[in-house]
Motif scaffolding. Sequence first.
Motif: not given
Length: 465
Positions: A241-258
């Motif tokens: 999978p692409g880099f952004f898609e691969s990182l997306l779970p981490i980004l979503v969790a951090v962005a929501f909590i932040a």
Amino acid sequence: MSPTLSALAALLIGVAVVVLLLVVWDLPAFVGLVISAFVVGVVNAALLPDIAFGSIPGDVATAFGNNMAGIGIPILMAAIIGKSMTESGAANRVVRSFQSVVSDKNADFALWGSSTILAIPVFFDNVFYLMAPLARSMRARIGDNYALYIAVVGGGGTAAHAFVPPTPGPLAVAQELGQGTSILGTTIVIGLAVAIPSALIAGVAYGRFINTRIDIPLRESMGTTAEDLEEQAKKSTESLPGFFESLLPILVAVAFIAAGTFVTTFKDIYPSLAAVQPFTNFIGDANFALTVAAMVAALTYLRMDDFPRQVWQDELTEALQNGGNIAAITAAGGAFGAMLAASGIGMVIADALSGVGIGLLVTAWLIAAIVRIAQGSATVAMITTGGIMAPLVPELTVHPAYLVMAIGAGGITTSWYNDSGFWIVKEIGGLTQMETLKTWTAVTSILSVAALIIVIVYSTLLPLA
């Protein structure tokens, strides 16, 4: 009996029972911790007049339920994230992206960065399962530096696992010490600020030191050879999978909590933020944020493997079963800590140590370190210490997130024979016991001390109280 002696009796008997049940008799951690909680409760009832003997089983169950309410859903969702990122190739894609920006001479930084990022949503065991083959194939291609690669993978993964939620230990301790106030966002920020420099010291710096003194050969491990691993490493990047898609779970969790933390922190300065606070409180809650992140990771897993929905469902169910075991152990550790806290041991130890000039942060580190060395589990050590220290939070002159860090630092020290992580590193890495002690055990010990020093410096310069 005096309160001091009764508290010390509860602590000594509790630790002795934990060691007997988990180390000597090898009972499952959940069973051993629940029995230990009952034993400590009985000791408390026998020595303290205000604790009723008949209420002990109910008190243990209540403490277990309270802990499970705080960490149950996040841990289960983290299990899905870890399974999905590993099996879909997303984790491998993140690792390759780090490798692409450094030379072979600095490959240790690629492994360190990858293990650090992956250990935020992925349990350390899974991180090492992923990173060890890459470290082994890199050793086969370059010809040396295997001790260094083991050190950086262990240092980076352990630091993130100990200091940066949503991994179980810091997540549960932050929930415990928050006492009804969310400190998760601040804990994530401070956790990263502690994890990065401490891992550089224990992983990269010590790894380069020990690498010049021992040469670990590449051995067959878990049925795989260096040649097999090199073939896996050559898999086309286009098939991942692409880099952004691969990182997306981490980004979503951090962005929501932040988002939740940001609005809660600044709503008094910017009153207009109050209008969106109900929404940000909802999405910023760890239960919801990690649920969304888990679904994002799981959909990538489904897309990349392209198997029937029933197989996908079975795989996620298996992940939930593993996560459920971890959640149960974590909540049982919290119940054990609650029974110890009921004895007043936290105040007794804090008073004793404060008499010789040691503050609450060092006290927490010492307690966590003692429990960790005695029974082996970092998460149990952290949860137990969190339960002991929670009543002392009002006495802190710094932000509670620093106490979370001190507990995490003590909880990861000196991984040796009674820690499952020791045997994972040894067997998956293809090491001897002495090689494991010189790399993995030494890294966890140095990481613990370095992190404590960093926490003390941060809390002195920027108390955030």
